[in-house]
Design an enzyme around this catalytic site. Sequence first.
Site, PDB file in Angstrom:
ATOM      1  N   GLU A  92      -7.962 -13.680  13.265  1.00 29.31           N
ATOM      2  CA  GLU A  92      -7.761 -12.553  12.348  1.00 29.31           C
ATOM      3  C   GLU A  92      -9.100 -12.142  11.748  1.00 29.31           C
ATOM      4  O   GLU A  92     -10.030 -12.944  11.608  1.00 29.31           O
ATOM      5  CB  GLU A  92      -6.788 -12.951  11.236  1.00 29.31           C
TER       6      GLU A  92
ATOM      7  N   TYR B 209      35.411  30.642  -1.288  1.00 30.64           N
ATOM      8  CA  TYR B 209      35.433  29.198  -1.162  1.00 30.64           C
ATOM      9  C   TYR B 209      36.715  28.782  -0.460  1.00 30.64           C
ATOM     10  O   TYR B 209      37.824  29.060  -0.932  1.00 30.64           O
ATOM     11  CB  TYR B 209      35.365  28.516  -2.534  1.00 30.64           C
TER      12      TYR B 209
ATOM     13  N   ASN C 103      -5.552  -7.185  18.925  1.00 25.77           N
ATOM     14  CA  ASN C 103      -4.135  -7.516  19.062  1.00 25.77           C
ATOM     15  C   ASN C 103      -3.284  -6.586  18.186  1.00 25.77           C
ATOM     16  O   ASN C 103      -3.340  -6.669  16.957  1.00 25.77           O
ATOM     17  CB  ASN C 103      -3.917  -8.973  18.618  1.00 25.77           C
TER      18      ASN C 103
ATOM     19  N   GLN D  56      14.090 -14.142   5.361  1.00 25.40           N
ATOM     20  CA  GLN D  56      12.855 -14.845   5.039  1.00 25.40           C
ATOM     21  C   GLN D  56      12.726 -14.805   3.518  1.00 25.40           C
ATOM     22  O   GLN D  56      12.175 -13.868   2.943  1.00 25.40           O
ATOM     23  CB  GLN D  56      11.637 -14.189   5.693  1.00 25.40           C
TER      24      GLN D  56
ATOM     25  N   ASN E 274      42.218  37.402   8.123  1.00 26.20           N
ATOM     26  CA  ASN E 274      41.105  37.986   7.387  1.00 26.20           C
ATOM     27  C   ASN E 274      41.193  37.554   5.918  1.00 26.20           C
ATOM     28  O   ASN E 274      42.208  37.785   5.249  1.00 26.20           O
ATOM     29  CB  ASN E 274      41.122  39.508   7.476  1.00 26.20           C
TER      30      ASN E 274
ATOM     31  N   GLY F 127      -6.734  -8.275  14.534  1.00 20.35           N
ATOM     32  CA  GLY F 127      -7.161  -9.574  15.043  1.00 20.35           C
ATOM     33  C   GLY F 127      -7.864  -9.393  16.378  1.00 20.35           C
ATOM     34  O   GLY F 127      -7.476  -8.544  17.196  1.00 20.35           O
TER      35      GLY F 127
ATOM     36  N   ARG G 144       0.811  -1.226   0.000  1.00 19.37           N
ATOM     37  CA  ARG G 144       0.000   0.000   0.000  1.00 19.37           C
ATOM     38  C   ARG G 144       0.842   1.273   0.000  1.00 19.37           C
ATOM     39  O   ARG G 144       0.323   2.371  -0.158  1.00 19.37           O
ATOM     40  CB  ARG G 144      -0.960  -0.008   1.194  1.00 19.37           C
TER      41      ARG G 144
ATOM     42  N   TYR H 180      41.748  21.423  -6.402  1.00 16.24           N
ATOM     43  CA  TYR H 180      41.593  20.225  -7.233  1.00 16.24           C
ATOM     44  C   TYR H 180      42.277  20.438  -8.581  1.00 16.24           C
ATOM     45  O   TYR H 180      42.004  21.419  -9.275  1.00 16.24           O
ATOM     46  CB  TYR H 180      40.101  19.941  -7.431  1.00 16.24           C
TER      47      TYR H 180
END
Length: 517
Positions: free
Chosen positions: A170, A382, A185, A88, A393, A155, A25, A403
């Site tokens: 249930e 930057y 429950n 599972q 400063n 349930g 859902r 880079y």
Amino acid sequence: MIAARAVPVPRPLGAVVLAAGLGKRMHSRRAKVLHELAGRPLVCHVLAALVPLEPDRTALVVGQQADAVPAVAEAGPPGIRDLRIVLQAEQRGTGHAVACAAAAFADFAGDVLVLYGDVPLIRPATLRTLLDAHRAAGADLTLVTLHFARPAGYGRIIRGPDGQVTGIVEERDASDVQRAITEVNPGLYAARAELLFRLLAELRPDNAQGELYLTDVVGLAARTGHRVHTVRAGSAEELAGVNTRAELAKMETKLRAEIVARWMSAGVTFEDPATAYVGPEVTIGRDTVIGPNVQLRGRTRIGEGCRLDGTAYLVDTTLGDRVHLLFGCVADGAEVGPDARIGPFARLRPGTRLAERVHIGNFVETKQAVLGAGTKANHLTYLGDCEVGPDTNVGAGTITCNYDGFAKHRTTIGARVQIGSDTQLVAPVSVGDDAYVGAGTTVTRDVPPGALVLSRVPQQEVAGWVARKRARAAGTPVAAAAKPAPLGAPRRKPKATPVRIPRRKPKAAPARARRRR
């Protein structure tokens, strides 16, 4: 929850968290437990509620996105000991999901809590009350129950004439009479490990969905003479699961309001509580003022006496006491010292470490930057992969060019340095203490302490250039005039009259020297 008397000798504690479902859902490709509430995946909320109980072993049952869910859980709340991932592979019901964890508890003699990974509002106090009630009653299996006037989707709890629980049915399998039962429950259990996994092995898919129901364990335990105990929950909202995005949004609103209310009670001012977003792991010091549209996520820490003007986004960031965060700032993984002033419109990226009294101004970005006490970078700058000493400063338009297209390099700037506007520092490079960098300089070599460094093209002027350009644009003849040297041509200096300098005759060598030749 109904309080229970303390248990003098507790047994070892384990937990099974069911997180294998997709959640149809939700209409999502992501497993339901990976959807986030207050910036944290649903399953991590449940695991966090277990931490105060200190379970000796926790099994997380996964199915959908079996790789992603464990990764999120293992990186989630700290303090979960011995987390075991159980797969599972085939979805055959809740009873089958818990049974998949049997191997993880093969050598375990203690109590096991069973809870769902999509119930994010569960509180540690509720889990503690359930466990204490289970142990105080000497029960083999204990479950939490709720009462609803219209209990659709749950349930129903079936009780015998003596009031004892005989089973759970249930809703799909219930008769009209059973559907009228208002005790339901919510799916929270405590059980003795050896009994739980033995009964799970006896489950049969005799129901409308052809699945192995965990709820059938309750009936099996009751029929075989084991003691089944119940604890009535005090809050239905706390035990509600998330099934749709609308439910998730409603839960988000509720949790956000609770968190903000808690911090206001602790001495924090929110100028517009409805627009504040504070995550469950965030801490805020008293006398801090939070403006509108502020989001504090992750493990953000805000000191005392801070002010956040508004429209701020902080993730895993620490602000020291009395920090002023001006409008429109973003910080991620940053540390800001006391009495600092940040913004407006500043961005602090991961690895930013700012000491006390640092000023970071408008449109300044930092990344892997360490700035000393009292240092200022107030405009359009930057600073990346750098270390800057105290009381330096940094002028407007300064950039650390870190880079080279292949690797990042560091820039080191000393104490009390004055960096002029529009400076580029091409890393790797260092600037010594007390140095001055002239405006418009490109620094490519190390600057010694106390030195002045500058690199500028000589300024040139072309007289009358604007008037001639405008005349040409308008199609007007340009008045005859002596044209100045074109822009960029060197100026010619008038030739100087040559001056004749008479040659001096060499001095005659002394007589004695001549004789030696």
